[in-house]
Design a protein around this motif. Structure first.
Motif, mmCIF file in Angstrom:
data_model
loop_
_atom_site.group_PDB
_atom_site.id
_atom_site.type_symbol
_atom_site.label_atom_id
_atom_site.label_comp_id
_atom_site.label_asym_id
_atom_site.label_seq_id
_atom_site.Cartn_x
_atom_site.Cartn_y
_atom_site.Cartn_z
ATOM 1 N N TYR A 4 31.182 39.244 42.959
ATOM 2 C CA TYR A 4 30.069 39.251 42.018
ATOM 3 C C TYR A 4 30.178 40.458 41.086
ATOM 4 C CZ TYR A 4 25.491 39.731 39.965
ATOM 5 O OH TYR A 4 24.475 39.889 39.069
ATOM 6 N N LEU A 5 30.381 41.638 41.665
ATOM 7 C CA LEU A 5 30.447 42.848 40.835
ATOM 8 C C LEU A 5 31.640 42.796 39.893
ATOM 9 C CD1 LEU A 5 29.390 45.575 43.415
ATOM 10 C CD2 LEU A 5 27.988 44.505 41.637
ATOM 11 N N ASP A 6 32.791 42.363 40.369
ATOM 12 C CA ASP A 6 33.969 42.237 39.497
ATOM 13 C C ASP A 6 33.674 41.326 38.300
ATOM 14 O OD1 ASP A 6 35.768 43.925 40.737
ATOM 15 O OD2 ASP A 6 36.873 42.342 41.748
ATOM 16 N N ALA A 7 33.009 40.208 38.570
ATOM 17 C CA ALA A 7 32.689 39.266 37.500
ATOM 18 C C ALA A 7 31.707 39.891 36.495
ATOM 19 C CB ALA A 7 32.115 37.975 38.079
ATOM 20 N N LYS A 8 30.705 40.589 36.985
ATOM 21 C CA LYS A 8 29.715 41.213 36.098
ATOM 22 C C LYS A 8 30.322 42.341 35.264
ATOM 23 C CE LYS A 8 25.745 40.690 35.618
ATOM 24 N NZ LYS A 8 24.989 39.827 34.675
ATOM 25 N N PHE A 9 31.253 43.075 35.835
ATOM 26 C CA PHE A 9 31.767 44.272 35.173
ATOM 27 C C PHE A 9 32.942 43.992 34.239
ATOM 28 C CE2 PHE A 9 30.158 46.844 39.034
ATOM 29 C CZ PHE A 9 28.856 46.649 38.627
ATOM 30 N N ARG A 10 33.392 42.748 34.161
ATOM 31 C CA ARG A 10 34.494 42.428 33.245
ATOM 32 C C ARG A 10 34.044 42.525 31.819
ATOM 33 N NH1 ARG A 10 36.565 38.250 37.130
ATOM 34 N NH2 ARG A 10 38.122 39.477 38.166
#
Length: 136
Positions: free
Chosen positions: A130-136
């Motif tokens: 989730y965090l990886d997707a949001k921070f892209r």
């Protein structure tokens, strides 16, 4: 930067996969905790967020949730998503005693079973994804 924090997370996630494959999931519980802790620290650093001394994994997740600009807009179901993220804080908080008392991080006699270890690892992976997707 965000790319660097993702790279660090990827390194630890690969180590977790190798441990699961070679030694079983119980051996990877400590590594997934370390991976998430290091990832959250890197995210805070990349955003210039002040990290308190000896910040626990739970404190880092709270800091990221509250201060990261990409977590300010949580879409059309914002209130519900805030509740989901708060619930995931409880999951993260559980990683500490699991790591300290049910993994190979310390000389524990009663280790997590394989199924419970996979549950813990997958819960941490969900947070990473989730965090990886949001921070892209």
């Amino acid at each position: 930067d965000a790319q660097e924090s993702r790279g660090l997370g990827d390194v630890y996630k690969r180590q977790v996969d190798i441990l699961i494959q070679n030694s079983g999931p119980t051996h990877a519980v400590d590594r997934v905790h370390t991976a998430l802790h290091a990832y959250l620290k890197a995210v805070c650093t990349s955003q210039g967020l002040e990290i308190p001394a000896n910040a626990a994994i739970t404190n880092l997740f709270k800091l990221v949730r509250q201060e990261h600009p990409k977590l300010k807009d949580l879409g059309s179901q914002s209130e519900t998503m805030v509740r989901v993220l708060s619930s995931l804080s409880t999951v993260i908080d559980c990683l500490n005693p699991i790591r300290n008392h049910g993994s190979l991080a310390h000389p524990n006699e009663a280790l997590l079973g394989a199924e419970e270890a996979i549950l813990v690892i997958n819960a941490a992976r969900t947070i990473f994804q989730y965090l990886d997707a949001k921070f892209r």
